[in-house]
Design a protein around this motif. Structure first.
Motif, short mmCIF file in Angstrom:
data_model
loop_
_atom_site.label_atom_id
_atom_site.label_comp_id
_atom_site.label_asym_id
_atom_site.label_seq_id
_atom_site.Cartn_x
_atom_site.Cartn_y
_atom_site.Cartn_z
N ARG A 191 0.82 -1.22 0.00
CA ARG A 191 0.00 0.00 0.00
C ARG A 191 0.85 1.27 0.00
NH1 ARG A 191 -3.85 -3.57 2.00
NH2 ARG A 191 -6.01 -2.86 2.08
N ARG A 247 3.62 2.83 18.24
CA ARG A 247 3.13 4.17 17.88
C ARG A 247 2.96 5.03 19.13
NH1 ARG A 247 -2.89 5.06 15.77
NH2 ARG A 247 -3.16 4.38 17.93
N ARG B 236 5.43 7.73 9.49
CA ARG B 236 4.98 6.93 10.62
C ARG B 236 3.45 6.87 10.67
NH1 ARG B 236 8.25 9.63 14.26
NH2 ARG B 236 6.55 10.96 14.94
N GLU B 237 2.83 8.03 10.52
CA GLU B 237 1.37 8.06 10.57
C GLU B 237 0.78 7.27 9.41
OE1 GLU B 237 -0.46 8.98 13.09
OE2 GLU B 237 1.42 9.47 14.09
N GLN B 238 1.43 7.40 8.22
CA GLN B 238 0.96 6.65 7.05
C GLN B 238 1.08 5.14 7.31
OE1 GLN B 238 3.41 6.69 3.55
NE2 GLN B 238 1.73 6.14 2.17
N PHE B 240 1.14 3.46 10.16
CA PHE B 240 0.17 2.95 11.13
C PHE B 240 -1.26 3.03 10.58
CE2 PHE B 240 3.66 4.03 14.19
CZ PHE B 240 3.93 2.72 14.53
N ALA B 241 -1.53 4.07 9.78
CA ALA B 241 -2.88 4.17 9.19
C ALA B 241 -3.10 3.01 8.22
CB ALA B 241 -3.02 5.51 8.46
N LEU B 242 -2.08 2.67 7.43
CA LEU B 242 -2.21 1.55 6.48
C LEU B 242 -2.34 0.23 7.23
CD1 LEU B 242 0.36 2.60 3.73
CD2 LEU B 242 -2.13 2.65 3.58
N MET B 244 -3.74 -0.15 10.11
CA MET B 244 -5.12 -0.18 10.60
C MET B 244 -6.10 -0.52 9.47
SD MET B 244 -4.95 0.21 13.78
CE MET B 244 -3.49 -0.78 13.51
N GLU B 245 -5.78 0.00 8.28
CA GLU B 245 -6.61 -0.27 7.10
C GLU B 245 -6.62 -1.79 6.81
OE1 GLU B 245 -5.80 2.76 3.99
OE2 GLU B 245 -5.94 1.05 2.61
N ASP B 248 -8.66 -3.52 9.50
CA ASP B 248 -10.10 -3.35 9.32
C ASP B 248 -10.61 -4.16 8.15
OD1 ASP B 248 -9.94 -1.70 11.46
OD2 ASP B 248 -9.98 0.17 10.32
#
Lengths: 263, 263
Positions: A191, A247, B236-238, B240-242, B244-245, B248
């Protein structure tokens, strides 16, 4: 090759499922066996029909001395039900799925008593087997009968594989971590495409290499790893919980260091 | 060796910081230069004092023809302030930090106009350099003066490194992904210890290899990557967001497949 099986001098092998992995199996077994392949979802006549490999109908394929189920784990129950009454007494049935508890249960419940059953998991795929399979790992789970010893000997001596015998439970517990973590990380990295190619470190190159090895796996492989392994859920939750822990730790570090950084 | 610097036939090199990376530098430069090392946090006399490498006080080390700052990024400001008045006119000062925007800014602001300044980032460490450094990558960021060309030529021709010249901004943008992602994944995997060693795949072995390469890095390296690179937070945020994606998505798949699995 030493005669490892109590069959005719060249035992027949029937392969159900002729996807990427079925083809890999055929390539490596063709020098030693007469092979029939059957795939209910695909016309395999183009890929097969070479040398020792011929495509055949379900009945003929199921009547081979050795029958290998190279279908997705999600289709195993229905293939078992289709072939069960056509299996020859004394045959050996093997699967090659990436989980072992569920296929072992399905085969034990659905296959007649007169066949031996062996769960196998070749811990490699078309990508990692490119340079040959000697030295690669395969897990063997005896389900019914003792002929797993001869199969293991053939895989070890003739194909040069690194064979270890485990229970389906032992297999799935370890594989949940090995495959679960690999595929979860690969899903995240894919991704992030396109990833840098210039400013890379040796360790980043290894991560990208790991991702490349599994990113083209059949979707059914990921499905089986995540859904058909009873230990996968716990590993997945652990992985994401640890990621959140990292995190949160980083966020805490940052707010602590903020005043220092401002100096 | 061709004479690459406008100094005496054997230019003197002063290394500040004699941790794992300072020692790696010393080992590879010792055949070509007379080396002085200084580490304010450690007694380096045991490690140095061999061949061309001698430990020295701050003033002598700062007075070398070439000065290399091999201290953690977090200590760079104070080392720059300590050595600034002792630098020789015409000297070259280099850093080897794993981020480049902040060290470049600190060196430009804190070092006298009469020295050249070059930011470097060797994209390897003691682990990946075990089998030698030829072919490994190093980023060069010219900060002040033109002698980065001679330094680049030396690194390329004499040490065999794969050199590329970039701006600090270009460097930090790519490194944020390369190093950020590597270290985040390593932090998660280290928390999963002990990882399986038997039922492993080639791709899992690569992941473990990547983790092993960075898990023993000095804590300051991780700190700099995560906190001193202005692009690290977004990566880092990307990441962790991925993650989580993916989590989910897997949860959604599971609830969708639940009825099927029950069949």
């Amino acid at each position: 090759m030493p005669s490892l099986f109590p069959f005719s001098s060249c035992p027949s092998v029937g392969i159900f499922g002729f996807g990427a992995f079925g083809q890999l199996i055929a390539r490596h077994l063709a020098p030693y066996f007469s092979l029939l392949v059957h795939d209910r979802n695909a016309d395999v006549s183009a890929s097969a029909g070479q040398g020792n490999v011929r495509c055949a109908d379900l009945v003929a394929t199921a009547a081979c001395d050795i029958v290998i189920l190279a279908v997705p784990v999600s289709q195993m129950a229905s293939v078992i039900s289709d072939i069960s009454s056509h299996l020859r007494p004394g045959a050996i049935v093997l699967d090659v799925g990436s989980v072992k508890i569920e296929p072992a249960r399905l085969m034990r419940a659905g296959l007649p008593d007169h066949v031996d059953i062996i769960g196998t998991h070749p811990l490699f795929g078309p990508q990692s087997a490119r340079a040959g399979i000697a030295g690669l790992k395969i897990a063997i789970c005896p389900v019914r009968g003792q002929r797993f010893r001869r199969v293991a000997a053939f895989l070890r001596r003739t194909l040069g594989l690194n064979v270890f015998v485990v229970t389906p439970e032992e297999h799935d517990r370890e594989a949940a971590i090995v495959q679960g973590v690999t595929h979860l990380i690969a899903k995240v990295l894919v991704r992030m495409d396109p990833l840098p190619t210039r400013m890379t470190t040796a360790s980043f190159d290894l991560l990208v290499g790991a991702t490349e090895m599994v990113r083209h796996d059949a979707p059914g492989v990921f499905w089986a790893i995540e859904n058909a392994n009873p230990h996968a859920g716990a590993v997945r939750e652990q992985f994401f919980a640890l990621a959140m822990e990292v995190r949160d730790q980083l966020r805490a570090d940052q707010s602590e260091l903020m005043p220092l950084a401002a100096v």
